[in-house]
Design a protein around this motif. Structure first.
Motif, mmCIF file in Angstrom:
data_model
loop_
_atom_site.group_PDB
_atom_site.id
_atom_site.type_symbol
_atom_site.label_atom_id
_atom_site.label_comp_id
_atom_site.label_asym_id
_atom_site.label_seq_id
_atom_site.Cartn_x
_atom_site.Cartn_y
_atom_site.Cartn_z
ATOM 1 N N LEU A 67 4.907 -0.606 8.892
ATOM 2 C CA LEU A 67 4.258 -1.048 7.656
ATOM 3 C C LEU A 67 5.286 -1.314 6.564
ATOM 4 O O LEU A 67 5.191 -2.306 5.824
ATOM 5 C CB LEU A 67 3.231 -0.016 7.195
ATOM 6 N N GLY A 70 6.990 -4.545 7.475
ATOM 7 C CA GLY A 70 6.113 -5.669 7.173
ATOM 8 C C GLY A 70 6.021 -5.936 5.689
ATOM 9 O O GLY A 70 6.059 -7.095 5.240
ATOM 10 N N ASN A 71 5.919 -4.880 4.888
ATOM 11 C CA ASN A 71 5.881 -5.039 3.432
ATOM 12 C C ASN A 71 7.168 -5.671 2.918
ATOM 13 O O ASN A 71 7.134 -6.528 2.016
ATOM 14 C CB ASN A 71 5.691 -3.681 2.750
ATOM 15 N N ALA A 82 6.290 -10.945 8.740
ATOM 16 C CA ALA A 82 5.392 -9.869 8.307
ATOM 17 C C ALA A 82 4.168 -9.805 9.219
ATOM 18 O O ALA A 82 3.744 -8.717 9.636
ATOM 19 C CB ALA A 82 4.967 -10.087 6.865
ATOM 20 N N TYR A 86 3.004 -6.541 11.428
ATOM 21 C CA TYR A 86 1.693 -5.908 11.248
ATOM 22 C C TYR A 86 0.878 -5.952 12.545
ATOM 23 O O TYR A 86 0.172 -4.998 12.883
ATOM 24 C CB TYR A 86 0.917 -6.605 10.129
ATOM 25 N N ARG A 87 0.976 -7.064 13.268
ATOM 26 C CA ARG A 87 0.262 -7.164 14.546
ATOM 27 C C ARG A 87 0.802 -6.157 15.554
ATOM 28 O O ARG A 87 0.044 -5.579 16.342
ATOM 29 C CB ARG A 87 0.381 -8.592 15.082
ATOM 30 N N ALA A 89 2.089 -3.276 14.788
ATOM 31 C CA ALA A 89 1.555 -1.980 14.359
ATOM 32 C C ALA A 89 0.118 -1.805 14.844
ATOM 33 O O ALA A 89 -0.267 -0.729 15.315
ATOM 34 C CB ALA A 89 1.624 -1.865 12.842
ATOM 35 N N ILE A 102 -3.767 -1.669 7.743
ATOM 36 C CA ILE A 102 -3.144 -2.777 8.454
ATOM 37 C C ILE A 102 -4.014 -4.020 8.358
ATOM 38 O O ILE A 102 -3.514 -5.133 8.134
ATOM 39 C CB ILE A 102 -2.883 -2.394 9.921
ATOM 40 N N TYR A 103 -5.328 -3.850 8.531
ATOM 41 C CA TYR A 103 -6.233 -4.991 8.381
ATOM 42 C C TYR A 103 -6.061 -5.638 7.004
ATOM 43 O O TYR A 103 -5.998 -6.865 6.883
ATOM 44 C CB TYR A 103 -7.692 -4.538 8.531
ATOM 45 N N ARG A 105 -3.466 -5.558 4.967
ATOM 46 C CA ARG A 105 -2.184 -6.250 4.852
ATOM 47 C C ARG A 105 -2.205 -7.575 5.603
ATOM 48 O O ARG A 105 -1.677 -8.588 5.120
ATOM 49 C CB ARG A 105 -1.061 -5.352 5.375
ATOM 50 N N LEU A 106 -2.812 -7.591 6.783
ATOM 51 C CA LEU A 106 -2.929 -8.848 7.524
ATOM 52 C C LEU A 106 -3.743 -9.866 6.730
ATOM 53 O O LEU A 106 -3.378 -11.045 6.660
ATOM 54 C CB LEU A 106 -3.581 -8.587 8.889
#
Length: 283
Positions: A67, A70-71, A82, A86-87, A89, A102-103, A105-106
Motif C-alpha cells: 500500500l 502504491g501510494n 500504482a 494495488y492489484r 495487494a 485497497i478497493y 485506492r484502486l
C-alpha cells in the motif's frame, strides 16, 4: 541517516521481519528518498514469512508495504504502476485483512485515469465492504457529481458522510466543494466555515473559508480567518497579501499597508502585492 548505499545495505542485512522493511520504507519516504523507499518496500513485499511465529503481523506488514509503495507511485503520477501494486495487494490479501482500503485506492487511481466505470465499481466495493468508509463516500460522491444527471445521487453520498462523521472537517469541505459546483454558493459557505472551525490549524481550509466569505462580501468574518491564516503561516507572503486586501476593503489603509509591506518583506517582487500597495497609496 546519510544517503549512502552501503549504509542502506547494512541496514537491510539486519532486517528479519517484513515490518522492518515497511518502517524503513516509510522513513525513507518522509526523508524524500523515494527511489530507495520504492526498492525497500518492493523487497519487503516479496518476503514470504516462512517459519515466523507471528505470521499475521508479517502478512499485515507485507500488505502495508504494498500500500505504501502504491501510494508512492500514485503521488508520483505513475498510475499504471500504482494499479499493478494495488492489484498485487488484493491478490495476496489474507482473509482476515479488510479489503476496503485497497478497493478505495484502486477507485481513486481509476478515476485519475478517467476510467469511470472501473472507478465506480471499486468505490462501490469499498462501501459494500465497509458501509461507513468516509473516504469512499466522498470519492464516490465527487465522481458522481461529474455527471450533471447524477448530482442528486451524488449529494446523497455527501449527506450520508455528514451523518456518519459530523466532526470531520474534510467531509464539510468536500460537501462545500460540491455545493459550489452546483452554484449553491450561499449554502456552501456554511460548510466551508464549519470545516475551518473543525480544523483551525489547517491552512488550506482556513484560507478557503476566508476567501468564500470575502466573495459573499462578509468582510468582517473573512478578516478573522485571514488573520488565522497569517498566524498559521507567518512566513507565507500570500497570507499577508490576502489580509492586506480585506483590510483595504474594510477601510483600514494603515493596517492594510502594514500587511502588504510584510508580504513584500517575504516576497519582494510579488506583482499582486506591489499593485495592491500602489493602489492603496494612490487612494
Amino acid at each position: 541517516m546519510r544517503k549512502n548505499p552501503e549504509n542502506l545495505k547494512k541496514i537491510k542485512r539486519l532486517i528479519v521481519y517484513d515490518v522492518a522493511y515497511l518502517n524503513l520504507g516509510t522513513s525513507l519516504i518522509a526523508l524524500g528518498r523515494c527511489q530507495e523507499a520504492a526498492t525497500v518496500l518492493h523487497e519487503g513485499s516479496k518476503l514470504d514469512g516462512t517459519g515466523l511465529r507471528d505470521r499475521a503481523a508479517h502478512d499485515n506488514a507485507r500488505i502495508g508495504a504494498l500500500l505504501q509503495l502504491g501510494n508512492l507511485y500514485a503521488d508520483q503520477g505513475k498510475l499504471q504502476r500504482a494499479l499493478a501494486v494495488y492489484r498485487e495487494a488484493l491478490h495476496i490479501l489474507p482473509d482476515r485483512y479488510p479489503p476496503q482500503g485497497i478497493y478505495h485506492r484502486l477507485g481513486e487511481v481509476f478515476a485519475r485515469l478517467n476510467q469511470w466505470s472501473e472507478a465506480e465499481r471499486f468505490q462501490r466495493a469499498a462501501l459494500e465492504a465497509q458501509p461507513d468508509h468516509i473516504a469512499a463516500h466522498l470519492s464516490y460522491g465527487s465522481m458522481l457529481a461529474r455527471n450533471s444527471s447524477r448530482t442528486s445521487e451524488a449529494e446523497q453520498w455527501f449527506r450520508r458522510a455528514l451523518r456518519l462523521a459530523p466532526a470531520d472537517a474534510s467531509v464539510h469541505h468536500h460537501y462545500a466543494e460540491f455545493l459550489t459546483t452546483v452554484r449553491r454558493t450561499a449554502e456552501a459557505i456554511q460548510y466551508r466555515v464549519k470545516a475551518a472551525e473543525l480544523a483551525p490549524s489547517d491552512y488550506s481550509l482556513v484560507t478557503a473559508a476566508a476567501s468564500a466569505l470575502r466573495l459573499l462580501d462578509r468582510k468582517v468574518e473573512a478578516e478573522r480567518w485571514y488573520r488565522q491564516a497569517v498566524n498559521l503561516r507567518p512566513e507565507e507572503a500570500r497570507a499577508h497579501t490576502n489580509l492586506g486586501a480585506i483590510l483595504h476593503l474594510l477601510g483600514r489603509p494603515q493596517e492594510a499597508a502594514h500587511s502588504y509591506r510584510e508580504a513584500l518583506r517575504i516576497q519582494p517582487n510579488d506583482l499582486t502585492t506591489l499593485t495592491n500597495l500602489a493602489k492603496l497609496e494612490i487612494s
